[in-house]
Design an enzyme around this catalytic site. Structure first.
Site, PDB file in Angstrom:
ATOM      1  N   PHE A 171     -17.901  -1.140   0.577  1.00 36.48           N
ATOM      2  CA  PHE A 171     -16.563  -0.970   1.162  1.00 36.48           C
ATOM      3  C   PHE A 171     -16.500  -0.944   2.704  1.00 36.48           C
ATOM      4  O   PHE A 171     -17.442  -0.483   3.386  1.00 36.48           O
ATOM      5  CB  PHE A 171     -16.246   0.452   0.660  1.00 36.48           C
ATOM      6  CG  PHE A 171     -16.025   0.436  -0.995  1.00 36.48           C
ATOM      7  CD1 PHE A 171     -15.002   0.107  -1.628  1.00 36.48           C
ATOM      8  CD2 PHE A 171     -17.241   0.852  -1.606  1.00 36.48           C
ATOM      9  CE1 PHE A 171     -15.059   0.368  -3.034  1.00 36.48           C
ATOM     10  CE2 PHE A 171     -17.320   1.175  -2.806  1.00 36.48           C
ATOM     11  CZ  PHE A 171     -16.018   1.010  -3.639  1.00 36.48           C
ATOM     12  N   ASP A 172     -15.343  -1.466   3.225  1.00 31.39           N
ATOM     13  CA  ASP A 172     -15.160  -1.140   4.656  1.00 31.39           C
ATOM     14  C   ASP A 172     -14.552   0.306   4.560  1.00 31.39           C
ATOM     15  O   ASP A 172     -14.110   0.802   3.169  1.00 31.39           O
ATOM     16  CB  ASP A 172     -14.147  -2.095   5.101  1.00 31.39           C
ATOM     17  CG  ASP A 172     -13.819  -1.869   6.519  1.00 31.39           C
ATOM     18  OD1 ASP A 172     -14.444  -1.325   7.146  1.00 31.39           O
ATOM     19  OD2 ASP A 172     -12.400  -1.733   6.745  1.00 31.39           O
ATOM     20  N   LYS A 173     -14.824   0.960   5.787  1.00 32.35           N
ATOM     21  CA  LYS A 173     -14.035   2.556   5.493  1.00 32.35           C
ATOM     22  C   LYS A 173     -12.675   2.680   5.697  1.00 32.35           C
ATOM     23  O   LYS A 173     -11.914   2.886   4.818  1.00 32.35           O
ATOM     24  CB  LYS A 173     -15.067   3.348   6.289  1.00 32.35           C
ATOM     25  CG  LYS A 173     -14.837   4.826   6.435  1.00 32.35           C
ATOM     26  CD  LYS A 173     -15.546   5.594   7.327  1.00 32.35           C
ATOM     27  CE  LYS A 173     -14.954   5.131   8.743  1.00 32.35           C
ATOM     28  NZ  LYS A 173     -13.622   5.940   9.088  1.00 32.35           N
TER      29      LYS A 173
ATOM     30  N   THR B   6      -9.577   1.373   3.751  1.00 32.55           N
ATOM     31  CA  THR B   6     -10.124   1.232   2.225  1.00 32.55           C
ATOM     32  C   THR B   6     -10.607   2.690   1.430  1.00 32.55           C
ATOM     33  O   THR B   6      -9.655   2.903   0.474  1.00 32.55           O
ATOM     34  CB  THR B   6     -11.291   0.198   2.459  1.00 32.55           C
ATOM     35  OG1 THR B   6     -10.987  -1.029   2.900  1.00 32.55           O
ATOM     36  CG2 THR B   6     -11.819  -0.212   1.016  1.00 32.55           C
TER      37      THR B   6
ATOM     38  N   VAL C 208     -15.135  -4.886  -0.467  1.00 29.67           N
ATOM     39  CA  VAL C 208     -13.542  -4.551  -0.520  1.00 29.67           C
ATOM     40  C   VAL C 208     -13.412  -4.245   0.954  1.00 29.67           C
ATOM     41  O   VAL C 208     -13.929  -3.266   1.370  1.00 29.67           O
ATOM     42  CB  VAL C 208     -13.334  -3.140  -1.524  1.00 29.67           C
ATOM     43  CG1 VAL C 208     -12.009  -2.763  -1.558  1.00 29.67           C
ATOM     44  CG2 VAL C 208     -14.088  -3.393  -2.583  1.00 29.67           C
TER      45      VAL C 208
END
Length: 630
Positions: free
Chosen positions: A310-312, A315, A507
């Site tokens: 995941f990107d933070k 997201t 994501v």
């Protein structure tokens, strides 16, 4: 003539069935065998006509289709004067095809519903200021449109005036109306349930979000997965093999009826139709629930994912950070803050927006010689001063000395999970902003569902400092957390874990992380229908709704499992039928065709179950919903 016959297959099926029933009625009620024979002969002839035409068309393109097998079998049965078998087999084949088309049309209902939502007319403002109704294809970008209660929004646009509640189910999958006021975006295909709006057209026609969704889903239906390609290849060799087997049986046994029966029972109809119907149903379910799956191959790959990265910002977090801590150093701090605001006005970064919301500058300076430092921040000239705005790494790079107090403040802010924006003027630190981006509501429970669905590793990669990333990872129980990551660092990390054998989904927001989206086995965009999100990813979660991710993963796993079920059913039925021919005395063409057509309907109905698929609710979700209701 061929076109007439093929266009009237339903009527032929009905007539064939009527003749068969009438013939048997005459035989058993009146004892008239002649009427029975005549009715069966006529039923056989009219029934085989559309099947033979389709067989001929297939042979013209060098394909030995199911229709070829059935045509040979029926002609053979007719020649040996087994009219009962020839009539019943043709009727069952035609009736089975009718039921297949009827049920397959239902699997495409989600797509049909989408296309029916497409707006056809629009009220466009003329030069006189009046609104005139025109065809939606005549609307151009920049036109001002009027939308009244109950009407469909005809374009993607921005609200100029008015207020209303819009049902955005066609875009987001959620039927709860959303309030729209001035300056907010609206999407084509959504419905204004209450109110009146004037909007300016930003995107029209096929370029609208709705247009791209329809295009994407239609392309997804037409694409073929690895399983479908295998079955196409398998059928190419399987059908001639059945012909050869039938011929060998006839040579050995000299039993033409047995050879013809093998032709009928060996038809791979359920095998050919089983996988496509699963794919279409899965894609249709996703479209209804705001999950866009780019084709059958995506379903196959996504179902096997064991690591999700995941990107933070935007997201796992809401993407709307606020300033949680503010420190100033040295004299004339107000002037330094004015410099900071002037520089941040040049940026559209979420952290910049948070600072502009927090600080109300008394002066606005002209900013020149702006240089964006990748992964660091901004360096610019403001009123003859060199102003540096960015993270700790950039401060070190610029040679800015950090006092003990500043170092202590930085450490405390990082421990609390703050993203840091430091400001230096002429090499001296003047301010520190600790910015906190809240974790998305319900994301912890969604991540738990992903683990329950078989995802082994949940990883967050971010350009933020390690302390901030660790705080988010700790709160969400993630497997790994890596901060200070540039876009190329994220891509390198994904490549590394892929080389270790992990199947990776990434994501992100579909814009800043496009290299990672492209490199991952599955790229998943958190997009409110943006062009970049739709075009650069394999899966799009509409309206940036993280809650759709567990549903998407559960859906593709259910779809992949459904494909396997259909393959087992199809192959199993054929094997049982062929075994029954050799090892039983009750199997014949009519019974075999009845079972064969029944197996086709079974795999279609099994695939259609996916249209109603919903991820089972966990106890935590039910408790959250109860709290909301209270």
């Amino acid at each position: 003539m061929q076109t007439f016959i093929l266009n009237n297959k339903k009527l032929i099926t009905l007539l064939s069935g009527f003749l068969i029933v009438s013939g048997f009625f005459s035989r058993f009620v009146f004892g008239n065998i002649v009427v029975l024979q005549t009715a069966l002969i006529i039923a056989s002839i009219i029934g085989i006509a559309p099947i033979a035409i389709q067989a001929y068309q297939a042979l013209k393109v060098k394909v030995i289709s199911i229709d070829v097998l059935v045509t040979i079998a029926v002609v053979g049965a007719f020649l040996i004067q087994n009219f009962e078998e020839s009539a019943i087999v043709t009727f069952l084949f035609l009736f089975g095809h009718f039921l297949e088309q009827r049920t397959l049309n239902q699997t495409r209902s989600a797509i049909k519903e989408l296309t029916e939502m497409a707006p056809e007319r629009a009220l466009v403002q003329t030069n006189t200021g009046e609104f005139e109704e025109v065809d939606v294809d005549e609307v151009e970008e920049g036109d001002v449109l009027l939308v009244k209660t109950g009407a469909k929004i005809p374009v993607d646009g921005t609200v100029l005036s008015g207020e209303g509640y819009i049902n955005e189910a066609s875009i987001t999958g959620e039927s709860v109306p959303v309030t729209k006021t001035e300056d907010l975006n609206v999407y084509a295909g959504t419905i204004l349930e209450n109110g009146t709006l004037q909007i300016v057209a930003d995107r029209v026609g096929e370029e609208t979000t709705f247009g791209k969704i329809i295009e994407l889903v239609e392309e997804a239906q037409d694409s073929k997965s690895e399983a479908e390609r295998f079955i196409d290849k398998f059928s190419k060799y399987y059908t001639p093999a059945v012909l050869v087997l039938s011929f060998i049986v006839w040579i050995i046994s000299q039993n033409i009826e047995l050879a013809i029966t093998i032709l009928v029972l060996g038809c791979p109809g359920a095998l050919v139709i089983g996988v496509p119907v699963s794919n279409v149903s899965g894609i249709g379910n996703g479209a209804r629930h705001g999950v866009l799956l780019k084709g059958s191959e995506v379903i196959h790959d996504f179902s096997r994912v064991d690591t999700i990265v995941f990107d933070k910002t935007g997201t796992l977090t809401a993407g709307t950070p606020t300033v949680a801590r503010k420190e100033t150093y040295g004299e004339d701090s107000e002037e330094a803050l004015n410099y900071l605001v002037s520089v941040e006005r040049e940026s559209d970064h979420p952290l910049a927006k948070a600072i502009l919301e927090e600080i109300k500058a008394t002066k606005n300076y002209v900013v020149t010689e702006t240089e964006v430092i990748k992964g660091g921040g901004i360096v610019a000239q403001v009123s003859g001063h060199r102003v540096t705005v960015g993270n700790v790494t950039l401060m070190h790079k610029e040679g800015v000395k950090l006092s003990k107090r500043a170092q202590k403040d930085i450490k405390q802010a990082e421990e609390k999970g703050h993203s840091l924006v430091l400001t230096a003027v002429d090499g001296e630190l003047r301010s520190l902003m600790g910015i906190k981006d809240q974790v998305r509501l319900g994301v912890k429970n969604d991540l738990k569902k992903l683990k329950e669905l078989g995802v082994q590793n949940l990883v967050v990669l971010s350009g933020d400092n390690q302390g901030t990333v660790d705080a988010v990872a700790s709160e969400l129980n993630l497997t790994e957390a890596h901060g200070h990551m540039l876009p190329e660092d994220k891509s390198a990390y994904i490549k590394k874990i892929q080389e270790e054998g992990q199947i990776v989904a990434f994501v992100g927001d579909g814009v800043n992380d496009s290299p990672s989206l492209a490199l991952a086995d599955i790229g998943i965009a958190m997009g409110s229908g943006t062009d970049v999100a739709i075009e650069t990813s394999d899966v799009v979660l509409m309206n940036s709704d993280f809650n759709r991710l567990p549903h998407a993963l559960g859906l593709v796993k259910a779809t992949a499992s459904n494909m396997i079920q259909n393959i087992v059913i199809a192959v199993g039925v054929v094997l049982i039928l062929l075994a029954s021919v050799f090892f039983s005395d009750w199997m014949n063409m009519s019974i075999g065709m009845l079972v064969h057509e029944g197996s086709i309907l079974v795999v279609i109905l099994n695939g259609m179950r996916l249209l109603k698929y919903r991820l089972p609710r966990s106890r935590e979700t039910e408790q959250v919903n109860k709290v909301k209701i209270k």
